[in-house]
Design an enzyme around this catalytic site. Structure first.
Site, PDB file in Angstrom:
ATOM      1  CB  ILE A  90       6.553 -46.199 -24.161  1.00 13.67           C
ATOM      2  CG1 ILE A  90       5.575 -45.752 -25.253  1.00 13.67           C
ATOM      3  CG2 ILE A  90       7.096 -44.968 -23.420  1.00 13.67           C
ATOM      4  CD1 ILE A  90       4.326 -45.040 -24.712  1.00 13.67           C
ATOM      5  CE  LYS A  91      11.339 -50.793 -29.316  1.00 13.45           C
ATOM      6  NZ  LYS A  91      12.273 -49.969 -28.513  1.00 13.45           N
ATOM      7  NE  ARG A  92       4.181 -48.626 -21.756  1.00 13.88           N
ATOM      8  CZ  ARG A  92       5.382 -48.816 -21.230  1.00 13.88           C
ATOM      9  NH1 ARG A  92       6.291 -49.573 -21.841  1.00 13.88           N
ATOM     10  NH2 ARG A  92       5.706 -48.269 -20.068  1.00 13.88           N
TER      11      ARG A  92
END
EC number: 4.1.1.23
Lengths: 307, 307
Positions: free
Chosen positions: B104-106
């Site tokens: 998700i690389k949030r």
């Protein structure tokens, strides 16, 4: 779209954006009950409460505020129903003529960035059918992966008149841990500002500002001023005013001399104004959206005082 | 969960993760038609095609591959229906006993990170009702905002036995633009590696590895080796093998001497194997999932050759 945003800012004489970052404890009980009556105390019930809450606020501010900035995390946490409320919030804001900045802060390699780009600001194909899914006017992006993680958004920006705000200096307390690192004789946020400014040169609007804007936190007043100098043609999205502690004076340096160049976000301070002592005496929970309107007017006056 | 992942890697003798990053053009026509018959050529139809495709692949690989890594962008672009397919893909993977890494690389400030954390790896409350929404075992995060953007995930990591992979050095061509900047005498990715290693010290598993892992791209073989030295107790999630050009030799340096310390991702090379010349002759579209199984076995053999 950067030109459209500036036009709206000029029309309203208001360089602010309202962060539509709802939480259940901001929402008056009667709204929550209405949502739970329809969907139960479920993810769908929470999502519907968000939508009802947002719509009421949008109805009260659309004529005095140029833009809204929904923070996708608030919706995403409630799953598919939450994402639908995010989409419906954007649609309603646009119906009312507001510019929408989707605060998504995505970051990924080019092939993945294309999917985010098509979904959020472009078109998605299912065989011969074309869908416009999220419909934000602007989205925020995180640049840690470099330009090939940003470039895939530019074709949709041009095809559909959209824009970006790329993180340069964020408003949180630990932002300096990485962003303030010295890179030669400058800080990383200055280096990043230079890059974002350079990336934006090929995408200038008629206003003289680029489609590629920057996120510059208001909680760092000197850095805002420095970045303004490095990035004269880059519009700043400025978080941190109000609940995060920044004052109008702190962020004055983010603006150019003509009063343009920045748009300042406030979220909780506007959408949950009716819970704050300053507004509680004049507005009860039934009038929460009217309290938001008053808080938006007060913020406008506060900013215009220093511009 | 890091201990659980290592247990699965040891059981399968396979340090790989399959990236469930579907695209409609990877999906055989008969699967797409089945989905469109149910939902039309709509966002829901595309999402259902993804789920059917993923389930068939999971059925063929769950006994030989320890983990899957769905890339949320592929699903998110199809709106709420896409997010539901992401959630359903995770649920099915876990039913089959696989570890799930949500790519998700949030990245966001603490108050927002809490919402991502609760939704993805924690619990979300709607009044007195508690919901587990996305249910990933691990998620990926982007560290540009500093530790207060990572720390909000740690209470859920501890309460629910979850883990993180934080971007240190990514696999894309322009990753060096920011990550290779010199910070004093070291590159930014080395500095970041040191930070991530330090952040992880307070969250060690019984295996001797931390709950906080790192994303280290396989396309940079020397950097992988350098980071292995800086971060001896940090598990690496290694993208870039196969379609992005990295070979088994390139990523050998990401492993410790005991053959642990890294898990290597392949997405298109496995899930769309039946479209590749190497597998096309033995597998037709009806057997796409069997081609994925064979490609996963071939990848396992290729990696074990250099470990």
């Amino acid at each position: 779209m950067i030109d459209q945003l500036i036009k709206k800012i000029n029309e309203t004489q208001n360089p602010t954006v309202v962060g539509l970052d709802p939480r259940l404890d901001y929402i008056p009980e009667y709204i929550r009950e209405k949502a739970y009556d329809a969907y139960g105390k479920t993810l769908s019930g929470a999502a519907y409460a968000f939508l009802l809450f947002n719509k009421a606020i949008i109805d009260e501010i659309y004529d005095i505020v140029p833009a809204v900035k929904p923070q996708v995390a608030m919706y995403e946490q409630y799953g598919a129903a939450g994402m639908q409320a995010y989409i419906d919030t954007i649609a309603y804001s646009k119906e009312k003529g507001m510019v929408v900045i989707g605060d998504i802060k995505r970051s990924d390699i080019a092939s993945t960035a294309e999917s985010y780009s098509d979904g959020h600001i472009g078109r998605v194909l299912v065989e011969e059918n074309q869908f416009e899914v999220y419909k934000e006017d602007f989205i925020t992006l995180n640049p840690y992966l470099g330009y090939d993680s940003i470039e895939p958004y530019m074709s949709n920006c041009e095809a559909y008149d959209k824009g970006l705000f790329v993180l340069v200096k964020t408003s949180n307390p630990n932002s300096g841990e990485i962003q303030d690192i010295m890179v030669g004789s400058e800080h990383l946020y200055e280096y990043m500002g230079g890059l974002v400014s350079k990336w934006g040169e090929a995408y200038m609007g008629q206003s003289g500002y680029s489609r590629i804007g920057a996120v510059v936190g208001a909680t760092h007043s000197k850095q805002g001023q420095v970045l303004r100098g490095i990035m004269p043609k880059t519009y700043f999205l400025v978080p941190g005013y109000g609940a995060q502690g920044a004052t109008a004076e702190d962020l004055a340096g983010c603006f150019n001399k003509d009063g343009l160049g920045a748009i300042v976000n406030s979220s909780r301070g506007i959408i949950a104004a009716y819970q704050k002592p300053a507004y509680k005496k004049d507005f009860d929970a039934k009038d929460f959206a009217k309290a938001s309107r008053q808080a938006a007017l007060d913020m406008k006056a506060d900013l215009n005082r220093v511009l």
